[in-house]
Scaffold this active site. Structure first.
Site, PDB file in Angstrom:
ATOM      1  N   TRP A   1       0.848  -1.197   0.000  1.00 27.36           N
ATOM      2  CA  TRP A   1       0.000   0.000   0.000  1.00 27.36           C
ATOM      3  C   TRP A   1       0.888   1.253   0.000  1.00 27.36           C
ATOM      4  O   TRP A   1       0.696   2.173  -0.806  1.00 27.36           O
ATOM      5  CB  TRP A   1      -0.912  -0.008   1.220  1.00 27.36           C
ATOM      6  CG  TRP A   1      -1.939   1.096   1.253  1.00 27.36           C
ATOM      7  CD1 TRP A   1      -2.136   2.087   0.325  1.00 27.36           C
ATOM      8  CD2 TRP A   1      -2.934   1.301   2.265  1.00 27.36           C
ATOM      9  NE1 TRP A   1      -3.180   2.896   0.696  1.00 27.36           N
ATOM     10  CE2 TRP A   1      -3.690   2.442   1.883  1.00 27.36           C
ATOM     11  CE3 TRP A   1      -3.259   0.652   3.452  1.00 27.36           C
ATOM     12  CZ2 TRP A   1      -4.734   2.927   2.667  1.00 27.36           C
ATOM     13  CZ3 TRP A   1      -4.306   1.133   4.229  1.00 27.36           C
ATOM     14  CH2 TRP A   1      -5.036   2.262   3.837  1.00 27.36           C
TER      15      TRP A   1
ATOM     16  N   ASP B   1       1.519  -8.833  -1.903  1.00 30.48           N
ATOM     17  CA  ASP B   1       0.123  -8.382  -1.955  1.00 30.48           C
ATOM     18  C   ASP B   1       0.057  -6.935  -2.422  1.00 30.48           C
ATOM     19  O   ASP B   1       0.823  -6.079  -1.970  1.00 30.48           O
ATOM     20  CB  ASP B   1      -0.508  -8.498  -0.565  1.00 30.48           C
ATOM     21  CG  ASP B   1      -1.939  -7.981  -0.534  1.00 30.48           C
ATOM     22  OD1 ASP B   1      -2.851  -8.742  -0.889  1.00 30.48           O
ATOM     23  OD2 ASP B   1      -2.138  -6.794  -0.171  1.00 30.48           O
TER      24      ASP B   1
ATOM     25  N   TYR C   1      -4.025   1.149  -4.927  1.00 33.81           N
ATOM     26  CA  TYR C   1      -2.838   1.679  -4.278  1.00 33.81           C
ATOM     27  C   TYR C   1      -2.075   2.530  -5.292  1.00 33.81           C
ATOM     28  O   TYR C   1      -1.306   2.047  -6.105  1.00 33.81           O
ATOM     29  CB  TYR C   1      -1.927   0.556  -3.780  1.00 33.81           C
ATOM     30  CG  TYR C   1      -2.527  -0.368  -2.742  1.00 33.81           C
ATOM     31  CD1 TYR C   1      -3.695  -0.038  -2.058  1.00 33.81           C
ATOM     32  CD2 TYR C   1      -1.921  -1.588  -2.438  1.00 33.81           C
ATOM     33  CE1 TYR C   1      -4.234  -0.893  -1.117  1.00 33.81           C
ATOM     34  CE2 TYR C   1      -2.448  -2.440  -1.493  1.00 33.81           C
ATOM     35  CZ  TYR C   1      -3.608  -2.100  -0.827  1.00 33.81           C
ATOM     36  OH  TYR C   1      -4.137  -2.955   0.094  1.00 33.81           O
TER      37      TYR C   1
ATOM     38  N   HIS D   1     -12.070  -6.313  -2.382  1.00 34.60           N
ATOM     39  CA  HIS D   1     -11.372  -5.427  -1.455  1.00 34.60           C
ATOM     40  C   HIS D   1     -12.243  -4.991  -0.274  1.00 34.60           C
ATOM     41  O   HIS D   1     -11.798  -4.976   0.874  1.00 34.60           O
ATOM     42  CB  HIS D   1     -10.857  -4.203  -2.216  1.00 34.60           C
ATOM     43  CG  HIS D   1      -9.667  -3.573  -1.593  1.00 34.60           C
ATOM     44  ND1 HIS D   1      -8.714  -2.899  -2.324  1.00 34.60           N
ATOM     45  CD2 HIS D   1      -9.240  -3.500  -0.303  1.00 34.60           C
ATOM     46  CE1 HIS D   1      -7.763  -2.446  -1.505  1.00 34.60           C
ATOM     47  NE2 HIS D   1      -8.066  -2.792  -0.288  1.00 34.60           N
TER      48      HIS D   1
ATOM     49  N   SER E   1     -11.776  -9.282   1.730  1.00 30.76           N
ATOM     50  CA  SER E   1     -11.083  -8.386   2.646  1.00 30.76           C
ATOM     51  C   SER E   1     -12.094  -7.471   3.317  1.00 30.76           C
ATOM     52  O   SER E   1     -12.967  -6.917   2.638  1.00 30.76           O
ATOM     53  CB  SER E   1     -10.045  -7.556   1.871  1.00 30.76           C
ATOM     54  OG  SER E   1      -9.330  -6.707   2.723  1.00 30.76           O
ATOM     55  N   ASN E   2     -11.988  -7.356   4.629  1.00 25.89           N
ATOM     56  CA  ASN E   2     -12.883  -6.485   5.408  1.00 25.89           C
ATOM     57  C   ASN E   2     -14.329  -6.977   5.407  1.00 25.89           C
ATOM     58  O   ASN E   2     -15.265  -6.175   5.458  1.00 25.89           O
ATOM     59  CB  ASN E   2     -12.809  -5.051   4.878  1.00 25.89           C
ATOM     60  CG  ASN E   2     -11.397  -4.515   4.834  1.00 25.89           C
ATOM     61  OD1 ASN E   2     -10.743  -4.388   5.863  1.00 25.89           O
ATOM     62  ND2 ASN E   2     -10.907  -4.217   3.632  1.00 25.89           N
TER      63      ASN E   2
END
Length: 313
Positions: A21, A52, A57, A123, A153-154
């Site tokens: 990131w 990753d 990003y 994401h 993710s999340n």
């Protein structure tokens, strides 16, 4: 380097992974492209086999840096990227529609200079698109060989279970570190279900490196202030108190504080691998050296007790 076996994916993954990131230049401090490339290569040469990234990003910049860094090393690495979070004038928009995922994967394959992606993540949950539609796109891509494993993710337990009605979920990516254990139960549930965890924010946006002993003067908009809260009070002062205990453990081993944090996280049975950012070759070697040693059970207990006392996160 130490490795763990990911059950659903059926692959062995290094306990340390390259998180990218920050190298996307996305309000995370200054970035040097060539230094980033050399840092990634150094991590791989030290045995790290997972890198990753994500298209958001730096609006594709991080993926392109990763793609360049892995030229000649692709067969040594499991590559992870994401879909469904689009850079926009307003910041980020969520779009996990069938059409967008099919578009995004082609862009990511191009940026990464590869013909397949190993781990492909949604994401963030997109509340405007049915999970059935999203999973249909991902299972199609899996069948075409463009992706190997599907991740989220999340996501909450309920959201993951809904996705599993329409396809196989192999991995998840929640935030987890000494200073953020919010999703520990989610990860334990996932581990029992064969859904291994790649944790992000593993170094608490850098606060667990021991580098920041006074509140830094980050510029307005810096991700370490806007996305994370570790540098804000009262949490920052609590972390400084905890760092004193980390200092004692680090000194006993003759190691930097950052290595204590990496070992603590990856020695948790429900953590598959910890994503950690890297900006230079020296930083890469220091990160990987954490896996030349381990915390004792008594040291793990000491750190856990102090975290329970301070209630940092």
């Amino acid at each position: 380097m130490r490795y763990k076996h990911f059950k659903s994916a059926g692959v062995d993954v290094s306990e340390l992974a390259v998180g990218t990131w920050a190298i996307g230049g996305d309000n995370y401090g200054p970035v040097d492209r060539e230094a980033s490339i050399q840092a990634i290569r150094a991590m791989v040469n030290c045995g790290v086999n997972l890198v990753d990234t994500a298209p958001c990003y730096g609006n594709g910049y991080s993926e392109k840096v990763v793609g360049e860094a892995l030229q000649g090393l692709r067969d040594k690495v499991l590559l992870s990227t994401k879909c469904g979070l689009i850079t926009s004038a307003a910041g980020y928009d969520r779009d996990s529609s069938f059409k967008n995922i099919i578009r995004e994967v082609e862009s990511s394959l191009y940026n990464l200079k590869t013909d397949h992606i190993d781990f492909y993540f949604i994401h963030w949950p997109d509340t405007h698109t049915p999970f059935a539609e999203t999973m249909a796109a991902l299972e199609l891509l899996r069948g075409q060989g463009k992706i190997r494993f599907v991740g989220v993710s999340n996501f909450s337990v309920e959201q993951i279970e809904e996705c599993r009605r329409y396809g196989r979920i192999d991995v998840q990516q929640p935030p987890f570190s000494m200073v953020d254990q919010t999703y520990a139960q989610l990860m334990k549930w996932g581990a029992a279900e064969g859904i291994d965890a790649m944790t992000y924010g593993s170094m608490g946006a850098g606060v667990l490196s021991g580098k920041f002993r006074t509140q830094p003067d980050f510029p307005a908009g810096d991700t370490r202030l806007t996305f994370y809260d570790y540098f804000r009070e009262p949490k920052f002062s609590k972390i400084q108190e905890f760092l004193k205990v980390m200092d004692q453990v680090a000194e006993a081993h003759g190691r930097p504080v950052s290595q204590v944090a990496m070992n603590w996280s990856t020695q948790k049975s429900f953590v598959g691998t910890a994503l950690v950012g890297v900006r230079s070759e020296a930083h890469a070697y220091e990160n990987c050296a954490a896996f030349d040693w381990s915390l004792t059970e008594s040291e793990m207990s000491l750190l856990d007790r102090e975290l329970d006392r301070l209630q940092i996160g």
